[in-house]
Design a protein around this motif. Structure first.
Motif, short mmCIF file in Angstrom:
data_model
loop_
_atom_site.label_atom_id
_atom_site.label_comp_id
_atom_site.label_asym_id
_atom_site.label_seq_id
_atom_site.Cartn_x
_atom_site.Cartn_y
_atom_site.Cartn_z
N GLN A 1 2.95 30.20 20.68
CA GLN A 1 2.35 29.43 19.61
C GLN A 1 0.84 29.65 19.62
O GLN A 1 0.19 29.51 20.64
N VAL A 2 0.32 30.07 18.45
CA VAL A 2 -1.10 30.30 18.34
C VAL A 2 -1.80 28.95 18.30
O VAL A 2 -1.49 28.11 17.47
N PRO A 3 -2.78 28.71 19.18
CA PRO A 3 -3.39 27.39 19.24
C PRO A 3 -4.30 27.06 18.06
O PRO A 3 -4.47 25.89 17.73
N LEU A 4 -4.90 28.09 17.48
CA LEU A 4 -5.82 27.88 16.37
C LEU A 4 -5.49 28.87 15.26
O LEU A 4 -5.36 30.06 15.53
N VAL A 5 -5.40 28.39 14.04
CA VAL A 5 -5.05 29.24 12.91
C VAL A 5 -6.10 29.09 11.82
O VAL A 5 -6.26 28.01 11.25
N GLU A 6 -6.82 30.20 11.56
CA GLU A 6 -7.87 30.18 10.55
C GLU A 6 -7.32 30.60 9.19
O GLU A 6 -6.34 31.33 9.10
N SER A 7 -8.03 30.18 8.16
CA SER A 7 -7.74 30.64 6.80
C SER A 7 -9.01 30.49 5.97
O SER A 7 -9.95 29.79 6.38
N GLY A 8 -9.03 31.17 4.82
CA GLY A 8 -10.13 30.99 3.89
C GLY A 8 -11.11 32.14 3.78
O GLY A 8 -12.04 32.08 2.97
N GLY A 9 -10.94 33.18 4.57
CA GLY A 9 -11.85 34.31 4.45
C GLY A 9 -11.57 35.10 3.19
O GLY A 9 -10.63 34.84 2.45
N GLY A 10 -12.44 36.08 2.91
CA GLY A 10 -12.26 36.90 1.73
C GLY A 10 -13.52 37.61 1.34
O GLY A 10 -14.46 37.71 2.13
N LEU A 11 -13.51 38.12 0.12
CA LEU A 11 -14.64 38.86 -0.43
C LEU A 11 -15.37 37.98 -1.44
O LEU A 11 -14.74 37.37 -2.31
N VAL A 12 -16.68 37.95 -1.31
CA VAL A 12 -17.50 37.13 -2.22
C VAL A 12 -18.81 37.85 -2.49
O VAL A 12 -19.27 38.64 -1.65
N GLN A 13 -19.38 37.62 -3.64
CA GLN A 13 -20.67 38.21 -3.96
C GLN A 13 -21.80 37.43 -3.30
O GLN A 13 -21.66 36.23 -3.01
N ALA A 14 -22.91 38.10 -3.09
CA ALA A 14 -24.08 37.44 -2.51
C ALA A 14 -24.46 36.23 -3.35
O ALA A 14 -24.44 36.28 -4.58
N GLY A 15 -24.77 35.14 -2.65
CA GLY A 15 -25.08 33.89 -3.33
C GLY A 15 -23.89 32.98 -3.52
O GLY A 15 -24.05 31.81 -3.90
N GLY A 16 -22.70 33.51 -3.27
CA GLY A 16 -21.49 32.73 -3.44
C GLY A 16 -21.17 31.86 -2.24
O GLY A 16 -21.93 31.79 -1.28
N SER A 17 -20.00 31.22 -2.31
CA SER A 17 -19.57 30.29 -1.27
C SER A 17 -18.13 30.56 -0.85
O SER A 17 -17.33 31.07 -1.64
N LEU A 18 -17.85 30.21 0.37
CA LEU A 18 -16.49 30.23 0.90
C LEU A 18 -16.34 29.05 1.85
O LEU A 18 -17.32 28.61 2.45
N ARG A 19 -15.11 28.57 2.00
CA ARG A 19 -14.83 27.55 2.99
C ARG A 19 -13.73 28.05 3.92
O ARG A 19 -12.63 28.37 3.46
N LEU A 20 -14.04 28.11 5.18
CA LEU A 20 -13.06 28.47 6.19
C LEU A 20 -12.42 27.21 6.76
O LEU A 20 -13.09 26.19 6.92
N GLU A 88 -25.57 39.97 5.14
CA GLU A 88 -25.65 39.92 6.60
C GLU A 88 -24.70 38.88 7.20
O GLU A 88 -24.56 38.83 8.43
N ASP A 89 -24.09 38.07 6.38
CA ASP A 89 -23.06 37.13 6.86
C ASP A 89 -21.69 37.81 6.99
O ASP A 89 -20.74 37.19 7.49
N THR A 90 -21.58 39.04 6.54
CA THR A 90 -20.33 39.77 6.66
C THR A 90 -19.94 39.92 8.11
O THR A 90 -20.72 40.42 8.93
N ALA A 91 -18.73 39.47 8.45
CA ALA A 91 -18.27 39.48 9.84
C ALA A 91 -16.83 38.97 9.89
O ALA A 91 -16.31 38.44 8.91
N ASP A 92 -16.24 39.14 11.05
CA ASP A 92 -15.00 38.43 11.36
C ASP A 92 -15.40 37.08 11.95
O ASP A 92 -16.21 37.02 12.88
N TYR A 93 -14.82 36.02 11.42
CA TYR A 93 -15.14 34.67 11.86
C TYR A 93 -13.97 34.12 12.68
O TYR A 93 -12.82 34.18 12.26
N TYR A 94 -14.32 33.57 13.84
CA TYR A 94 -13.32 33.09 14.79
C TYR A 94 -13.49 31.60 15.04
O TYR A 94 -14.59 31.15 15.42
N CYS A 95 -12.43 30.86 14.85
CA CYS A 95 -12.41 29.45 15.23
C CYS A 95 -12.19 29.35 16.73
O CYS A 95 -11.48 30.19 17.32
N ASN A 96 -12.75 28.35 17.35
CA ASN A 96 -12.55 28.16 18.78
C ASN A 96 -12.67 26.69 19.15
O ASN A 96 -13.15 25.87 18.38
N ALA A 97 -12.20 26.40 20.36
CA ALA A 97 -12.26 25.05 20.90
C ALA A 97 -12.66 25.14 22.36
O ALA A 97 -12.20 26.03 23.08
#
Length: 120
Positions: A1-20, A88-97
């Motif tokens: 069982q994966v302890p943490l499951v992320e969602s919400g990433g994607g492609l967005v233009q500069a100036g835009g918003s995302l919620r992970l 420059e915010d382009t990256a893989d984002y990892y949730c952690n505890a």
């Protein structure tokens, strides 16, 4: 069982918003600080933000004023609202505890990561 499951990433233009989002098991969520790291291509993984159980937050200087971390204790979920995104915010984002000590935040659990790409 994966302890943490992320969602919400994607492609967005500069100036835009995302919620992970990151869903955790109750046992992990209720006893740990929750945080987000990111890793850009060719760079070291870096802490983006973390939030304690009572709600105290810490942010990397590069995201202060643009990103907001929050946690919903009823849903065992932590969020990262990212506004005014830049290439420059382009990256893989990892949730952690993990735990927060006087020397800093030390994750013990990691999600699988979600990719965020910001186009110019």
């Amino acid at each position: 069982q994966v302890p943490l499951v992320e969602s919400g990433g994607g492609l967005v233009q500069a100036g835009g918003s995302l919620r992970l989002s990151c869903a955790a098991s109750r046992s992990i969520f209720s006893n740990n600080v929750m945080g987000w790291y990111r890793q850009a291509p060719g760079k070291q993984r870096e802490l983006v933000a973390c939030i304690t159980e009572p709600g105290s937050t810490t942010y990397a200087d590069s995201v202060k004023g643009r990103f907001t971390i929050s946690r919903d204790n009823a849903k065992n979920t932590v969020y990262l609202q990212m506004n005014s995104l830049q290439p420059e915010d382009t990256a893989d984002y990892y949730c952690n505890a993990g735990k927060y000590y006087s020397t800093g935040y030390y994750p013990n659990y990691w999600g699988q990561g979600t990719q965020v790409t910001v186009s110019s």
